[in-house]
Design a protein around this motif. Structure first.
Motif, PDB file in Angstrom:
ATOM      1  N   GLU A  48     -38.848  37.794 -16.803  1.00 50.27           N
ATOM      2  CA  GLU A  48     -39.948  38.351 -16.035  1.00 50.27           C
ATOM      3  C   GLU A  48     -39.400  39.062 -14.802  1.00 50.27           C
ATOM      4  O   GLU A  48     -38.183  39.109 -14.578  1.00 50.27           O
ATOM      5  CB  GLU A  48     -40.942  37.242 -15.628  1.00 50.27           C
ATOM      6  N   SER A  49     -40.323  39.600 -14.020  1.00 46.14           N
ATOM      7  CA  SER A  49     -39.953  40.310 -12.810  1.00 46.14           C
ATOM      8  C   SER A  49     -39.036  39.461 -11.931  1.00 46.14           C
ATOM      9  O   SER A  49     -39.346  38.314 -11.612  1.00 46.14           O
ATOM     10  CB  SER A  49     -41.236  40.659 -12.049  1.00 46.14           C
ATOM     11  N   GLY A  50     -37.881  40.015 -11.547  1.00 46.37           N
ATOM     12  CA  GLY A  50     -36.911  39.299 -10.721  1.00 46.37           C
ATOM     13  C   GLY A  50     -35.695  38.838 -11.475  1.00 46.37           C
ATOM     14  O   GLY A  50     -34.647  38.563 -10.878  1.00 46.37           O
ATOM     15  N   ASP A  51     -35.795  38.740 -12.802  1.00 43.97           N
ATOM     16  CA  ASP A  51     -34.661  38.289 -13.615  1.00 43.97           C
ATOM     17  C   ASP A  51     -33.645  39.403 -13.880  1.00 43.97           C
ATOM     18  O   ASP A  51     -32.555  39.130 -14.388  1.00 43.97           O
ATOM     19  CB  ASP A  51     -35.148  37.744 -14.965  1.00 43.97           C
ATOM     20  N   SER A  52     -33.997  40.632 -13.546  1.00 46.40           N
ATOM     21  CA  SER A  52     -33.071  41.744 -13.750  1.00 46.40           C
ATOM     22  C   SER A  52     -31.724  41.450 -13.109  1.00 46.40           C
ATOM     23  O   SER A  52     -31.647  40.981 -11.964  1.00 46.40           O
ATOM     24  CB  SER A  52     -33.624  43.021 -13.119  1.00 46.40           C
ATOM     25  N   GLY A  53     -30.658  41.765 -13.826  1.00 44.35           N
ATOM     26  CA  GLY A  53     -29.317  41.547 -13.308  1.00 44.35           C
ATOM     27  C   GLY A  53     -28.697  40.231 -13.707  1.00 44.35           C
ATOM     28  O   GLY A  53     -27.496  40.026 -13.507  1.00 44.35           O
ATOM     29  N   ALA A  54     -29.494  39.314 -14.252  1.00 44.83           N
ATOM     30  CA  ALA A  54     -28.971  37.998 -14.620  1.00 44.83           C
ATOM     31  C   ALA A  54     -27.849  38.120 -15.644  1.00 44.83           C
ATOM     32  O   ALA A  54     -27.877  38.988 -16.519  1.00 44.83           O
ATOM     33  CB  ALA A  54     -30.092  37.122 -15.184  1.00 44.83           C
ATOM     34  N   GLY A  55     -26.860  37.261 -15.535  1.00 47.47           N
ATOM     35  CA  GLY A  55     -25.792  37.235 -16.511  1.00 47.47           C
ATOM     36  C   GLY A  55     -26.256  36.594 -17.803  1.00 47.47           C
ATOM     37  O   GLY A  55     -26.883  35.532 -17.791  1.00 47.47           O
ATOM     38  N   VAL A  56     -25.994  37.226 -18.910  1.00 46.30           N
ATOM     39  CA  VAL A  56     -26.320  36.667 -20.227  1.00 46.30           C
ATOM     40  C   VAL A  56     -25.027  36.143 -20.825  1.00 46.30           C
ATOM     41  O   VAL A  56     -24.011  36.838 -20.861  1.00 46.30           O
ATOM     42  CB  VAL A  56     -26.957  37.735 -21.133  1.00 46.30           C
ATOM     43  N   ARG A  57     -25.044  34.875 -21.277  1.00 46.75           N
ATOM     44  CA  ARG A  57     -23.836  34.184 -21.712  1.00 46.75           C
ATOM     45  C   ARG A  57     -23.899  33.795 -23.183  1.00 46.75           C
ATOM     46  O   ARG A  57     -24.978  33.636 -23.749  1.00 46.75           O
ATOM     47  CB  ARG A  57     -23.624  32.929 -20.857  1.00 46.75           C
ATOM     48  N   ASN A  58     -22.725  33.629 -23.755  1.00 47.22           N
ATOM     49  CA  ASN A  58     -22.642  33.151 -25.132  1.00 47.22           C
ATOM     50  C   ASN A  58     -22.597  31.629 -25.151  1.00 47.22           C
ATOM     51  O   ASN A  58     -22.719  30.978 -24.103  1.00 47.22           O
ATOM     52  CB  ASN A  58     -21.438  33.774 -25.856  1.00 47.22           C
ATOM     53  N   SER A  59     -22.414  31.037 -26.311  1.00 46.92           N
ATOM     54  CA  SER A  59     -22.436  29.582 -26.449  1.00 46.92           C
ATOM     55  C   SER A  59     -21.276  28.902 -25.741  1.00 46.92           C
ATOM     56  O   SER A  59     -21.313  27.701 -25.480  1.00 46.92           O
ATOM     57  CB  SER A  59     -22.428  29.197 -27.935  1.00 46.92           C
ATOM     58  N   ARG A  60     -20.244  29.659 -25.376  1.00 53.56           N
ATOM     59  CA  ARG A  60     -19.091  29.124 -24.657  1.00 53.56           C
ATOM     60  C   ARG A  60     -19.228  29.272 -23.152  1.00 53.56           C
ATOM     61  O   ARG A  60     -18.325  28.903 -22.399  1.00 53.56           O
ATOM     62  CB  ARG A  60     -17.815  29.815 -25.141  1.00 53.56           C
ATOM     63  N   GLY A  61     -20.373  29.818 -22.710  1.00 56.73           N
ATOM     64  CA  GLY A  61     -20.614  29.985 -21.289  1.00 56.73           C
ATOM     65  C   GLY A  61     -19.995  31.227 -20.688  1.00 56.73           C
ATOM     66  O   GLY A  61     -20.018  31.414 -19.470  1.00 56.73           O
ATOM     67  N   GLN A  62     -19.469  32.107 -21.518  1.00 57.51           N
ATOM     68  CA  GLN A  62     -18.863  33.343 -21.030  1.00 57.51           C
ATOM     69  C   GLN A  62     -19.934  34.413 -20.823  1.00 57.51           C
ATOM     70  O   GLN A  62     -20.829  34.572 -21.655  1.00 57.51           O
ATOM     71  CB  GLN A  62     -17.835  33.861 -22.032  1.00 57.51           C
TER      72      GLN A  62
END
Length: 213
Positions: free
Chosen positions: A173-187
């Motif tokens: 939602e609004s404000g989440d822009s820029g969040a890091g998206v990670r894989n199952s290993r946390g990368q």
């Protein structure tokens, strides 16, 4: 005094109609970490609130390109200046901005997979300032040019940008822009760009030029 007025619905920059405190004096040590809220001045009276996506080195961090232009100062929630946007690839159809961190900050550096590949059904997760922690799956791994639309309270009122991205089922939602998206290993493998009716689109960090990493 910075007043947040801007609305970017599809793009995900958080908005609020309230007066923010004046920028406060610098603290001795500021900790910068992925998932924290950042505020980036848009005009003299408007600012965008976004999520810091990844701290990639002692001196650099990433967020979404549509959150702010080159040269804009970046603040934390308390109004401390933590850095400045020094590169923005949105004009190159890549919704990623690079933040040069201030010398005094303490940085929690993330593990980034610069060579990550995506496949349909792949588990991914993110932590945004609005919706918090959430998991999802890659629904379309094709890195294609997608257009995001938004609405602003300031001219030009209707906004849009193009960016190479993949499609996921992550909720944002609004404000989440820029969040890091990670894989199952946390990368960290991507930066959250925008929410659409099909889901949330994510910009692969592999597309960021090596010179900016």
């Amino acid at each position: 005094m910075r007043i947040r007025l801007r609305v970017l619905l599809a793009l995900g920059a958080s908005t609020a109609l309230f007066a923010a405190p004046a920028v406060v004096a610098d603290a001795a040590v500021l900790t910068v970490r992925s998932g924290m809220a950042v505020s980036i001045d848009d005009t003299l009276v408007t600012a965008n609130s976004c999520t810091l996506g990844a701290v990639i080195s002692r001196t650099k961090a990433l967020t979404a390109g549509h959150c702010g232009d080159v040269g804009r100062p970046v603040y934390d929630q308390k109004g401390h200046r933590i850095g400045t946007i020094t590169a923005n690839r949105i004009a190159r159809q890549l919704d990623i901005a690079v933040i040069r961190l201030a010398p005094r900050v303490s940085a929690r550096i993330d593990t980034v997979n610069w060579d990550a590949k995506f496949h349909r059904g792949q588990l991914v997760w993110k932590s945004g300032i609005t919706t918090g922690y959430g998991t999802g799956k890659v629904t379309d791994p094709a890195e294609v040019l997608r257009t995001s639309h938004g609405v602003s309270l300031t001219p030009p009122f209707l906004t849009s940008h193009d960016s190479y991205s993949i499609q996921t089922s992550l909720r944002s939602e609004s404000g989440d822009s820029g969040a890091g998206v990670r894989n199952s290993r946390g990368q960290v493998v991507g930066i959250l760009s925008s929410a659409t009716i099909e889901g949330t689109v994510v910009v692969p960090v592999s597309r960021l030029p090596r010179a900016l990493r």
